[in-house]
Design a protein around this motif. Structure first.
Motif, PDB file in Angstrom:
ATOM      1  N   HIS A 175       0.945  -1.100  -0.104  1.00 18.75           N
ATOM      2  CA  HIS A 175      -0.091   0.026   0.089  1.00 18.75           C
ATOM      3  C   HIS A 175       0.974   1.264   0.031  1.00 18.75           C
ATOM      4  O   HIS A 175       1.997   1.281   0.317  1.00 18.75           O
ATOM      5  CB  HIS A 175      -0.960   0.161   1.148  1.00 18.75           C
ATOM      6  CG  HIS A 175      -0.067   0.103   2.444  1.00 18.75           C
ATOM      7  ND1 HIS A 175       0.628  -0.693   3.041  1.00 18.75           N
ATOM      8  CD2 HIS A 175      -0.407   1.010   3.360  1.00 18.75           C
ATOM      9  CE1 HIS A 175       0.895  -0.511   4.295  1.00 18.75           C
ATOM     10  NE2 HIS A 175       0.491   0.606   4.415  1.00 18.75           N
ATOM     11  N   GLU A 176       0.379   2.335  -0.466  1.00 18.32           N
ATOM     12  CA  GLU A 176       0.963   3.658  -0.600  1.00 18.32           C
ATOM     13  C   GLU A 176       2.302   3.825  -1.189  1.00 18.32           C
ATOM     14  O   GLU A 176       2.958   4.499  -0.935  1.00 18.32           O
ATOM     15  CB  GLU A 176       1.072   4.199   0.983  1.00 18.32           C
ATOM     16  CG  GLU A 176      -0.241   4.502   1.966  1.00 18.32           C
ATOM     17  CD  GLU A 176      -0.147   4.670   3.236  1.00 18.32           C
ATOM     18  OE1 GLU A 176       0.844   4.869   3.700  1.00 18.32           O
ATOM     19  OE2 GLU A 176      -1.312   4.888   3.651  1.00 18.32           O
ATOM     20  N   HIS A 177       2.278   2.832  -2.180  1.00 10.71           N
ATOM     21  CA  HIS A 177       3.452   2.766  -3.046  1.00 10.71           C
ATOM     22  C   HIS A 177       3.894   4.282  -3.983  1.00 10.71           C
ATOM     23  O   HIS A 177       5.065   4.383  -4.184  1.00 10.71           O
ATOM     24  CB  HIS A 177       3.464   1.553  -3.886  1.00 10.71           C
ATOM     25  CG  HIS A 177       2.192   2.068  -4.982  1.00 10.71           C
ATOM     26  ND1 HIS A 177       0.987   1.669  -4.884  1.00 10.71           N
ATOM     27  CD2 HIS A 177       2.359   2.253  -6.351  1.00 10.71           C
ATOM     28  CE1 HIS A 177       0.320   1.922  -5.866  1.00 10.71           C
ATOM     29  NE2 HIS A 177       0.931   2.364  -6.768  1.00 10.71           N
ATOM     30  N   THR A 178       2.978   4.973  -4.038  1.00  9.86           N
ATOM     31  CA  THR A 178       3.333   6.369  -4.605  1.00  9.86           C
ATOM     32  C   THR A 178       4.015   7.121  -3.668  1.00  9.86           C
ATOM     33  O   THR A 178       4.765   8.095  -4.110  1.00  9.86           O
ATOM     34  CB  THR A 178       1.865   7.007  -5.074  1.00  9.86           C
ATOM     35  OG1 THR A 178       1.029   7.050  -3.904  1.00  9.86           O
ATOM     36  CG2 THR A 178       1.310   6.345  -6.010  1.00  9.86           C
ATOM     37  N   GLY A 179       4.288   6.886  -2.638  1.00 12.71           N
ATOM     38  CA  GLY A 179       4.812   7.702  -1.392  1.00 12.71           C
ATOM     39  C   GLY A 179       6.356   7.195  -1.495  1.00 12.71           C
ATOM     40  O   GLY A 179       6.687   6.306  -1.936  1.00 12.71           O
ATOM     41  N   SER A 222       0.092  11.170  -2.128  1.00 15.78           N
ATOM     42  CA  SER A 222       1.572  11.715  -2.275  1.00 15.78           C
ATOM     43  C   SER A 222       1.832  11.246  -3.775  1.00 15.78           C
ATOM     44  O   SER A 222       1.680   9.930  -4.161  1.00 15.78           O
ATOM     45  CB  SER A 222       2.672  11.175  -1.296  1.00 15.78           C
ATOM     46  OG  SER A 222       3.757  11.415  -1.613  1.00 15.78           O
ATOM     47  N   ASN A 223       2.390  11.951  -4.829  1.00 17.60           N
ATOM     48  CA  ASN A 223       2.653  11.774  -6.063  1.00 17.60           C
ATOM     49  C   ASN A 223       1.387  10.971  -6.839  1.00 17.60           C
ATOM     50  O   ASN A 223       1.692  10.110  -7.677  1.00 17.60           O
ATOM     51  CB  ASN A 223       3.724  10.534  -6.241  1.00 17.60           C
ATOM     52  CG  ASN A 223       5.100  11.469  -5.589  1.00 17.60           C
ATOM     53  OD1 ASN A 223       5.503  12.393  -5.952  1.00 17.60           O
ATOM     54  ND2 ASN A 223       5.720  10.558  -4.768  1.00 17.60           N
ATOM     55  N   CYS A 224       0.268  11.722  -6.527  1.00 12.90           N
ATOM     56  CA  CYS A 224      -0.679  10.948  -7.237  1.00 12.90           C
ATOM     57  C   CYS A 224      -1.702  11.950  -7.362  1.00 12.90           C
ATOM     58  O   CYS A 224      -3.047  12.236  -6.672  1.00 12.90           O
ATOM     59  CB  CYS A 224      -1.566   9.935  -6.426  1.00 12.90           C
ATOM     60  SG  CYS A 224      -2.589   8.716  -6.910  1.00 12.90           S
ATOM     61  N   SER A 225      -1.535  12.783  -8.565  1.00  8.08           N
ATOM     62  CA  SER A 225      -2.388  13.818  -8.556  1.00  8.08           C
ATOM     63  C   SER A 225      -3.456  13.691  -9.655  1.00  8.08           C
ATOM     64  O   SER A 225      -4.071  14.688 -10.170  1.00  8.08           O
ATOM     65  CB  SER A 225      -1.754  15.448  -8.878  1.00  8.08           C
ATOM     66  OG  SER A 225      -0.500  15.010  -9.753  1.00  8.08           O
ATOM     67  N   GLY A 226      -3.416  12.463 -10.312  1.00 11.70           N
ATOM     68  CA  GLY A 226      -4.266  12.279 -11.496  1.00 11.70           C
ATOM     69  C   GLY A 226      -4.419  10.977 -11.694  1.00 11.70           C
ATOM     70  O   GLY A 226      -3.775  10.052 -11.266  1.00 11.70           O
ATOM     71  N   ASP A 228      -3.423   9.291 -14.347  1.00  9.21           N
ATOM     72  CA  ASP A 228      -2.149   8.737 -14.820  1.00  9.21           C
ATOM     73  C   ASP A 228      -1.237   7.994 -13.719  1.00  9.21           C
ATOM     74  O   ASP A 228      -0.761   7.241 -13.845  1.00  9.21           O
ATOM     75  CB  ASP A 228      -1.392   9.716 -15.860  1.00  9.21           C
ATOM     76  CG  ASP A 228      -1.932   9.704 -16.935  1.00  9.21           C
ATOM     77  OD1 ASP A 228      -3.060   8.968 -17.469  1.00  9.21           O
ATOM     78  OD2 ASP A 228      -1.656  10.862 -18.155  1.00  9.21           O
ATOM     79  N   ASP A 229      -1.279   9.061 -12.854  1.00 13.87           N
ATOM     80  CA  ASP A 229      -0.350   8.803 -11.648  1.00 13.87           C
ATOM     81  C   ASP A 229      -0.931   7.711 -10.973  1.00 13.87           C
ATOM     82  O   ASP A 229      -0.078   6.630 -10.452  1.00 13.87           O
ATOM     83  CB  ASP A 229      -0.261   9.835 -10.688  1.00 13.87           C
ATOM     84  CG  ASP A 229       0.657  11.053 -11.153  1.00 13.87           C
ATOM     85  OD1 ASP A 229       1.445  10.729 -11.952  1.00 13.87           O
ATOM     86  OD2 ASP A 229       0.533  12.415 -10.634  1.00 13.87           O
ATOM     87  N   TYR A 230      -2.083   7.734 -10.748  1.00  9.94           N
ATOM     88  CA  TYR A 230      -2.780   6.582 -10.089  1.00  9.94           C
ATOM     89  C   TYR A 230      -2.698   5.051 -10.745  1.00  9.94           C
ATOM     90  O   TYR A 230      -2.431   4.264 -10.200  1.00  9.94           O
ATOM     91  CB  TYR A 230      -4.446   6.906  -9.823  1.00  9.94           C
ATOM     92  CG  TYR A 230      -5.096   5.847  -9.246  1.00  9.94           C
ATOM     93  CD1 TYR A 230      -5.376   6.071  -7.932  1.00  9.94           C
ATOM     94  CD2 TYR A 230      -5.921   4.627  -9.806  1.00  9.94           C
ATOM     95  CE1 TYR A 230      -5.928   5.086  -7.085  1.00  9.94           C
ATOM     96  CE2 TYR A 230      -6.383   3.822  -9.311  1.00  9.94           C
ATOM     97  CZ  TYR A 230      -6.607   3.763  -7.713  1.00  9.94           C
ATOM     98  OH  TYR A 230      -7.099   3.022  -7.057  1.00  9.94           O
ATOM     99  N   ALA A 270      -9.446   7.016  -8.106  1.00 12.90           N
ATOM    100  CA  ALA A 270      -9.810   5.725  -7.841  1.00 12.90           C
ATOM    101  C   ALA A 270     -10.892   5.305  -8.409  1.00 12.90           C
ATOM    102  O   ALA A 270     -11.478   4.312  -9.049  1.00 12.90           O
ATOM    103  CB  ALA A 270      -9.713   5.535  -6.283  1.00 12.90           C
ATOM    104  N   VAL A 271     -12.099   6.292  -8.118  1.00 14.93           N
ATOM    105  CA  VAL A 271     -13.501   6.191  -8.542  1.00 14.93           C
ATOM    106  C   VAL A 271     -13.559   5.980 -10.209  1.00 14.93           C
ATOM    107  O   VAL A 271     -14.200   5.202 -10.665  1.00 14.93           O
ATOM    108  CB  VAL A 271     -14.116   7.220  -8.190  1.00 14.93           C
ATOM    109  CG1 VAL A 271     -15.626   7.452  -8.685  1.00 14.93           C
ATOM    110  CG2 VAL A 271     -14.619   7.234  -6.491  1.00 14.93           C
ATOM    111  N   ALA A 272     -12.728   6.874 -10.650  1.00 11.94           N
ATOM    112  CA  ALA A 272     -12.638   6.999 -12.342  1.00 11.94           C
ATOM    113  C   ALA A 272     -12.072   5.287 -12.842  1.00 11.94           C
ATOM    114  O   ALA A 272     -12.756   4.985 -13.582  1.00 11.94           O
ATOM    115  CB  ALA A 272     -11.815   8.078 -12.818  1.00 11.94           C
TER     116      ALA A 272
END
Ligand code: BMA
Length: 358
Positions: A175-179, A222-226, A228-230, A270-272
């Motif tokens: 989990h939280e691997h974008t951080g 963190s590092n997940c602003s859209g 593509d990042d997600y 996440a919802v998208a």
């Protein structure tokens, strides 16, 4: 979900029974039609003022009801420890998972596993080669991680009710691997290496034909602003059932706007993603540490998430004897009234709201 194993030659239709995991996924979809389930980490293991007291729960002390979901963490099971990283005995955890299931609730599991290269904890990011070793077949770190994963799989596969029927759980590893705080975080591996961690994990479970696990993916804000990042490190539709998001609130009142923006960026993604990939969405971790605002649940959290179709949310633990480390108001805390108001909302589902919804 009844799977059809149709044999057209002799016109017989064999209905395969749904697995425990499929049943839980269907249940989550039903829950989402009514609102979102409320989850709390380690809820019946300990609270702000107590620990290991049967039937106790800070959520129940405040509302009279248990959370719909209780999260547990398997960190340290990989070392054959009797207790997890926060001191919860694994046998106590097993009993509590059974009890939550028996009362009609849901369990989820996370895993703050230790660093298989350095021997440090999940937050030991000192050697950024760990993931490359961990996913390299034949490497000793790979062998160690496979053995560790086997212990987790054995624990999860052993979760059964009194009649020996497997208890379904949501499992949310990596989990939280974008951080950048866990050794599997974004700065310490390539996207492919991260995906390989998932493939390895799934193979261990699938080889054992474990069928009581619903799999959750949970980037942090963190590092997940859209989107593509997600999706950058998404392991693939075959591996994931739940598109999660971990979004915490920091900085009290000053943090309100940032929290709402992060929610849009990360939970919105996440919802998208859930919509595009036909998955369930969830706010897999959230909370405001120490509840410095009296009205966080009603006036910050609820407005920030109310327009998103999600099956559940989870807030983190009420550390026993930890003055400021709690996320649910305990008896006597000034935010109790706000939490009770939140509990009364038709969209917030606690144990009594979901126990018949199967
Ligand atoms: C963190 C804190 C730590 C704990 C860890 C794993 O957010 O609660 O005290 O060890 O989660 O549960």
């Amino acid at each position: 979900m009844a799977l059809c194993g149709c044999s057209h030659s002799n016109q017989t239709v064999v209905e395969e029974a749904a697995t425990p995991a499929q049943q839980l996924l269907e249940r989550l979809a039903k829950i989402q039609e009514k609102g979102f389930a409320f989850g709390h980490h380690d809820d019946t293991a300990y609270g702000h003022y107590w620990e290991y007291t049967p039937d106790s729960s800070d959520v129940r002390s405040a509302t009279g009801d248990y959370p719909a979901i209780i999260n547990w963490d398997l960190g340290m099971i990989e070392l054959d420890s009797a207790r997890n990283l926060d001191g919860v005995p694994f046998e106590y955890m097993r009993q509590q998972i059974k009890a939550q299931h028996a009362r009609g609730g849901i369990n989820s599991i996370s895993w703050h596993l230790r660093n298989p290269l350095t021997g440090g904890d999940a937050w030991d990011t000192s050697d950024s080669t760990v993931v490359s070793h961990a996913v390299a077949e034949g490497d000793s770190v790979n062998a160690k991680l496979l053995a560790w994963t086997g212990k987790v799989a054995a624990f999860i596969a052993s979760l059964k009710d009194d009649n020996g029927v497997p208890i379904p759980v949501i499992f949310r590893p990596w989990h939280e691997h974008t951080g950048d705080w866990f050794w599997w975080g974004k700065p310490y591996c390539t996207a492919q290496e991260y995906k390989n961690l998932w493939a390895m994990t799934r193979k261990v479970f699938d080889d054992k034909e474990i069928d009581n696990v619903v799999w959750a993916y949970s980037p942090d804000k963190s590092n997940c602003s859209g989107l593509d990042d997600y999706m950058e490190r998404y392991p693939g539709d075959d591996y994931i059932d739940i598109m999660g998001a971990d979004v915490y609130h920091f900085n009290g009142e000053q943090g309100n706007e940032a929290f709402t923006q992060w929610m849009t960026a990360t939970l919105g993604s996440a919802v998208a993603a859930a919509k595009a990939h036909d998955k369930i969405a969830a706010l897999t971790e959230t909370g405001s540490e120490g509840l410095v605002l009296d009205d966080w649940y009603m006036n910050v959290l609820l407005p920030a998430i109310k327009d998103y179709p999600i099956a559940y949310i989870t807030v983190w633990r009420n550390g026993f004897g930890m003055e400021k480390h709690f996320y649910v108001p305990y008896p006597g805390h000034h935010a109790i009234g706000d939490f009770v108001e939140f509990y009364k909302q038709p969209s917030t589902l606690f144990l009594n709201d979901i126990k018949e919804l199967k």
